[in-house]
Write a protein that holds these residues in place. Sequence first.
Motif, PDB file in Angstrom:
ATOM      1  N   VAL A  90       0.848  -1.195   0.000  1.00 34.71           N
ATOM      2  CA  VAL A  90       0.000   0.000   0.000  1.00 34.71           C
ATOM      3  C   VAL A  90       0.885   1.246   0.000  1.00 34.71           C
ATOM      4  O   VAL A  90       1.729   1.423   0.877  1.00 34.71           O
ATOM      5  CB  VAL A  90      -0.937   0.020   1.225  1.00 34.71           C
ATOM      6  N   GLY A  91       0.669   2.107  -1.004  1.00 34.80           N
ATOM      7  CA  GLY A  91       1.475   3.316  -1.130  1.00 34.80           C
ATOM      8  C   GLY A  91       0.814   4.564  -0.584  1.00 34.80           C
ATOM      9  O   GLY A  91       1.489   5.543  -0.269  1.00 34.80           O
ATOM     10  N   ARG A  92      -0.514   4.564  -0.482  1.00 33.66           N
ATOM     11  CA  ARG A  92      -1.212   5.712   0.102  1.00 33.66           C
ATOM     12  C   ARG A  92      -2.568   5.262   0.636  1.00 33.66           C
ATOM     13  O   ARG A  92      -3.175   4.310   0.139  1.00 33.66           O
ATOM     14  CB  ARG A  92      -1.390   6.844  -0.909  1.00 33.66           C
ATOM     15  N   ILE A  93      -3.003   5.962   1.672  1.00 42.14           N
ATOM     16  CA  ILE A  93      -4.301   5.692   2.313  1.00 42.14           C
ATOM     17  C   ILE A  93      -5.088   6.996   2.315  1.00 42.14           C
ATOM     18  O   ILE A  93      -4.567   8.045   2.699  1.00 42.14           O
ATOM     19  CB  ILE A  93      -4.118   5.198   3.760  1.00 42.14           C
ATOM     20  N   VAL A  94      -6.342   6.932   1.867  1.00 47.91           N
ATOM     21  CA  VAL A  94      -7.202   8.118   1.809  1.00 47.91           C
ATOM     22  C   VAL A  94      -8.451   7.833   2.640  1.00 47.91           C
ATOM     23  O   VAL A  94      -9.034   6.752   2.549  1.00 47.91           O
ATOM     24  CB  VAL A  94      -7.589   8.465   0.361  1.00 47.91           C
ATOM     25  N   HIS A  95      -8.849   8.834   3.426  1.00 46.36           N
ATOM     26  CA  HIS A  95      -9.902   8.592   4.410  1.00 46.36           C
ATOM     27  C   HIS A  95     -10.929   9.714   4.388  1.00 46.36           C
ATOM     28  O   HIS A  95     -10.581  10.888   4.219  1.00 46.36           O
ATOM     29  CB  HIS A  95      -9.263   8.493   5.799  1.00 46.36           C
ATOM     30  N   ALA A  96     -12.195   9.351   4.531  1.00 46.85           N
ATOM     31  CA  ALA A  96     -13.289  10.318   4.701  1.00 46.85           C
ATOM     32  C   ALA A  96     -14.182   9.807   5.819  1.00 46.85           C
ATOM     33  O   ALA A  96     -14.320   8.598   6.007  1.00 46.85           O
ATOM     34  CB  ALA A  96     -14.091  10.474   3.414  1.00 46.85           C
TER      35      ALA A  96
END
Length: 704
Positions: free
Chosen positions: A63-69
């Motif tokens: 995993v290279g990036r994690i995006v959260h809402a």
Amino acid sequence: MSAPHLALAVDIGGTFTDVVVLDQRTGRFHAHKELTTPDNPARGVVTGIARLFAREALACADVGRIVHATTLFTNALIERRGARTGLITTAGFRDTLEIGHERKYELYDLHLPLPEPLVRRSLREEASERIGPDGGIEQPLDAGSLRAAAARLVDKGVESLAVVFLHAYANPAHEQAAGRILAEAHPGLPVSLSSEVAPQIREYDRTSTTVANAYIKPLADAYLGRLSTDLRELGLRAPLFMMLSNGGLTHLEEAQRVPVQLLESGPAAGALAAAVFGARSGLRDLLAFDMGGTTAKLCVVQGGEPLVAHRFEAGRERRFTRGSGLPLAISTVELIEIGAGGGSIARLDALGLLKVGPRSAGSEPGPACYARGGTAPTVTDGNLLLGLLDAEGFAGGTMRLDAGLAERAVGEVATEGGLATAEAASGIHAVVNETMAAAARVHVAEHGRDARDFALLVTGGGGPLHGCEVARRLGIRRVVCPPAAGVASALGLLLAPARVDRVATLARTLDQLPPEALEAAFQRLEEEAGAVVAATLGPDVPREVRRGADMRFAGQGYEIVAALPPGPYGAASLAPLRDAFLAAYDAIFTRRPPVQGIEFVNIRVSVSAKPPGSSLEPGLAAAPTPVGQRGLRIEGKLVPVPVHARAGLVAGARLQGPALVEDGMSTLVLPPGAVASVEANGNLVVTLPGPRQAADTPLMEHAP
């Protein structure tokens, strides 16, 4: 060891937490739905990620990036579950929160409920200082009065402080000094400065926004810190990014500094996803309709982009009445939220009329059919009894629905109303559809448009279930259902650009504003916003810069937001700037007042950059999957209709209604007479029958 090639998105809703992993090399993605854990939302996130990674044999190291809402901060604001907050203002301005705009949102209501301030009067203090509207210091800051005010608030148990000094947008020197003094006197106490949170004119709006930021800041710090730790313990070392209300991304530190920018992050992701999927079908004017377990959201997409507003109201006393909530000076995707979701509870009112929502069963205990202790009849219970849901494969097979419990819950409201259980289920379905359609009509009309000019793009677990019927009520003929519609908001997180908005107040007329000074002001904002984008995606990523301004004719009390031509500005720029404002004014009002002077109130900058690897593979099959059947109630009769597996559809296929299309995360309902075409991009485009072709009775409702 290969370079990280996976992108992970997490969207926390009121009922479900959606987790999506995108392989940026192939464009393929995997999704999972986990019930939200309200007592500790991070627990549901970690559980959902762990289950998805185990099921698909994925490695955290990839995993290279994690995006959260998340809607956590919005809910905390609405439900008043934030920190005990104190406010320090300029002497004489302690009551700004109560004075407000000095107007009533309904003129003739003598018992008008007004939004209660987040900070009660006993927790507001004053400091001796004064800055004029031109930025000049009229009275130096008295550090002693500031320390004494802060000490009194701390003694009263204040957990977070907001500092709002008069005209700090014109000169932040006193607020910046106050920040340093408070950090020294009370280390560890969160402090929000209006010059950092909302550096723009209008005292009440600036105060309300800064107080809201302070109110949720400890919660944001604690939650995001805990989530970061839990993700690291799970083995995820990738940076964590947050979705902003304006539809952009930012890094964790910026989100923790100004968490008020995160309030509408989840709905913004759904609107972005709708714009992307609509563009794949050549549709640039859309109504993005997202229906989840707790609420439904609707956003207007024009010209391929969701509309963005620069003012937002939280916790309205009357849901659809402007001016009845707390004003927040933040940039946000402009949408309407409706208290209608799968968990919305049905009841009979005092007149014996069936009502649905806005109260929701949420995830705990959830609808009765979840078998988690819920007993109230909900939209999901009604849909199960109508045959719209697969009891065994609900939410991707992560849970089994109990039709017996649903029948018992709906049967109680049916008995109370003198109806058969099937009639009550049909009534719940019809009422919630009309509730959503009515709200959509108002929202579209407020933008001066006709809903029939748009296509409806449906997302969320309930969007495909209810979308065609909502479209029929709005007079819309085309409905678009994208791949993995049930987790489209989470997919939108991975498609979203990094975007940062900045604003500054000028309050000068166009002919009094030297073009060089205007250009310098814009460049300063662009540098500030660009630095955040660079910290998010790296210094070398290509950026797009947009300029705008809040402008008005001289003497007017309110302004409009006008898109401005790109810089740099010089002497030859005055005419294009004037023309940009006039075009925006004409588009709204069609006529101009007999005034020549034009005034800049605020200038705005938006800097954005697209993340790498954000393409999607449509996921169509090479050969069709066998079709099953399920009993569906049509015009009061149980009728066997075909059930198509979404994963088994081939490009170019055409489906005739009535039919169901299931993909595990959602179910698309095709009414009688509808035709769905499978596009090569993975979208299902539904053409509904025209008025002369349509059945007199809607799909799920009983004939009279």
